[in-house]
Design an enzyme around this catalytic site. Structure first.
Site, short mmCIF file in Angstrom:
data_model
loop_
_atom_site.label_atom_id
_atom_site.label_comp_id
_atom_site.label_asym_id
_atom_site.label_seq_id
_atom_site.Cartn_x
_atom_site.Cartn_y
_atom_site.Cartn_z
N HIS A 3 0.81 -1.22 0.00
CA HIS A 3 0.00 0.00 0.00
C HIS A 3 0.84 1.27 0.00
O HIS A 3 0.33 2.35 0.29
CB HIS A 3 -0.98 -0.03 1.19
CG HIS A 3 -2.00 -1.13 1.09
ND1 HIS A 3 -2.72 -1.61 2.16
CD2 HIS A 3 -2.41 -1.85 0.02
CE1 HIS A 3 -3.53 -2.58 1.74
NE2 HIS A 3 -3.35 -2.75 0.45
N CYS B 53 5.22 12.09 -8.04
CA CYS B 53 4.84 13.20 -8.91
C CYS B 53 3.54 12.88 -9.67
O CYS B 53 3.39 11.80 -10.23
CB CYS B 53 5.98 13.48 -9.90
SG CYS B 53 5.57 14.84 -11.00
P1 OAD Z 1 -6.99 -4.00 10.43
O1 OAD Z 1 -7.09 -2.79 11.29
O2 OAD Z 1 -8.14 -4.35 9.55
O3 OAD Z 1 -6.72 -5.25 11.36
C1 OAD Z 1 -5.79 -5.19 12.40
C2 OAD Z 1 -5.67 -6.58 12.99
O4 OAD Z 1 -4.61 -6.55 13.92
C3 OAD Z 1 -6.92 -7.07 13.72
O5 OAD Z 1 -7.23 -8.37 13.28
C4 OAD Z 1 -6.48 -7.06 15.20
O6 OAD Z 1 -7.07 -8.12 15.94
C5 OAD Z 1 -4.98 -7.30 15.05
N1 OAD Z 1 -4.15 -6.83 16.18
C6 OAD Z 1 -4.39 -5.85 17.08
N2 OAD Z 1 -3.37 -5.72 17.96
C7 OAD Z 1 -2.45 -6.66 17.60
C8 OAD Z 1 -1.16 -7.05 18.10
N3 OAD Z 1 -0.61 -6.43 19.16
N4 OAD Z 1 -0.51 -8.05 17.48
C9 OAD Z 1 -1.05 -8.69 16.42
N5 OAD Z 1 -2.25 -8.36 15.88
C10 OAD Z 1 -2.94 -7.37 16.46
O7 OAD Z 1 -5.63 -3.82 9.60
P2 OAD Z 1 -5.23 -4.44 8.20
O8 OAD Z 1 -5.70 -5.83 8.06
O9 OAD Z 1 -3.80 -4.15 8.04
O10 OAD Z 1 -5.58 -0.14 3.46
O11 OAD Z 1 -6.05 -3.50 7.21
C11 OAD Z 1 -5.87 -3.69 5.85
C12 OAD Z 1 -6.03 -2.42 5.10
O12 OAD Z 1 -7.26 -1.80 5.44
C13 OAD Z 1 -5.02 -1.35 5.43
O13 OAD Z 1 -3.76 -1.56 4.82
C14 OAD Z 1 -5.70 -0.12 4.88
C15 OAD Z 1 -7.13 -0.36 5.30
O14 OAD Z 1 -8.08 0.03 4.39
C16 OAD Z 1 -5.33 1.01 2.80
O15 OAD Z 1 -5.24 2.08 3.37
C17 OAD Z 1 -5.19 0.87 1.31
#
Ligand code: OAD
Length: 250
Positions: free
Chosen positions: A125, A133
């Site tokens: 991402h 640019c």
């Molecule tokens: P999420 O916020 O959807 O999920 C975060 C995950 O981390 C959850 O399943 C939590 O349970 C877990 N979590 C919380 N604390 C933790 C810890 N200490 N150790 C391990 N896990 C933990 O985040 P993503 O899956 O990364 O995209 O979200 C995906 C995408 O959604 C992001 O990259 C973003 C957003 O739209 C863009 O901006 C393009």
């Protein structure tokens, strides 16, 4: 199988692996103080000046008002300025040096993996500290925060630049997903760490790995949409679980 710590069996899988791929999400940075998008925690930051993140970080807004998008990203960059990698990031940087092949695929834009010393990384991402640019598409580091010039100007052609991140409504940067898919298909051990696994195409990578014969291990304090498919879910925080794999055992 659901575990709460690294057992001997899990350790043996890790020690015997040759090609490892890791997919990380916002959860790996949670212990550093970066808010996650989902999965509990404070989600209030995902609304700013009354607008939701889906509108602020969107392809539409960058086309109509790049200055406002930069103000929003400046705000987010400001929140990251004093944050440091945690034990989970550092463990992954060490893992990289242990295996014949190792690919770290991250959905995060916060740069904390790099700060922790990871080298071979696929940032699906983009990166919040980089600009691209709007005219010639060249990318450059833009670490100044707050920005002196909004939008920052391209170092190559002088035109306005945008954050080099994937916004809602946009495709991933060319080629990067293919490389991530390839690494996932080659892996004999695949880790899915700190992601709710609901955002595609990233969430398809553990499926690719599994279908290609890898063992898949999930590390997350909660079960997720991908838990049904993985071989092992370790319920716990990344910063506590990941270092256990490289701990000297007596
Ligand atoms: P999420 O916020 O959807 O999920 C975060 C995950 O981390 C959850 O399943 C939590 O349970 C877990 N979590 C919380 N604390 C933790 C810890 N200490 N150790 C391990 N896990 C933990 O985040 P993503 O899956 O990364 O995209 O979200 C995906 C995408 O959604 C992001 O990259 C973003 C957003 O739209 C863009 O901006 C393009």
């Amino acid at each position: 199988m659901v575990l709460t710590e690294v057992t001997n069996e899990l350790q043996t899988m890790f020690d015997n692996a040759r090609r490892v791929a890791v997919l990380t999400g916002a959860g790996i940075s949670a212990e550093s103080g970066v808010p996650t998008f989902r999965g509990g925690g404070d989600s209030s930051i995902w609304t700013w000046r009354g607008r939701p993140v889906t509108e602020l970080s969107s392809a539409e807004l960058i086309a109509s008002n790049p200055t406002l998008v930069w103000e929003w990203f400046d705000y987010r960059r400001g929140m990251l300025l004093d944050l440091q990698p945690n034990a989970g990031h550092y463990a992954l940087a060490q893992w990289e040096r242990r295996f014949e092949e190792f690919t770290l695929i991250t959905q995060n834009i916060d740069d904390l993996h790099r700060t922790a010393g990871s080298l071979n990384m696929l940032e699906l991402h983009g990166n919040i500290w980089r600009a691209r640019c709007l005219r010639c598409r060249s990318t450059f580091e833009a670490r100044e925060c707050p920005l002196e010039q909004n939008p920052p100007l391209c170092l190559a052609c002088g035109n306005a630049a945008r954050p080099d991140v994937v916004l809602f409504g946009e495709m991933l940067p060319e080629g990067i997903f293919e490389r991530a898919e390839e690494a996932s298909a080659r892996a004999d051990l695949f880790f899915v760490i700190g992601t709710s696994a609901v955002v595609y195409p990233a969430a398809s990578l553990p499926i690719v790995a599994k279908q290609s014969g890898a063992k898949v291990i999930e590390i997350n304090p909660e079960e997720t949409d991908i838990s049904f498919l993985v071989d092992v879910t370790v319920l716990g925080k990344a910063g506590e679980i990941l270092p256990q794999f490289i701990k000297e055992r007596g």
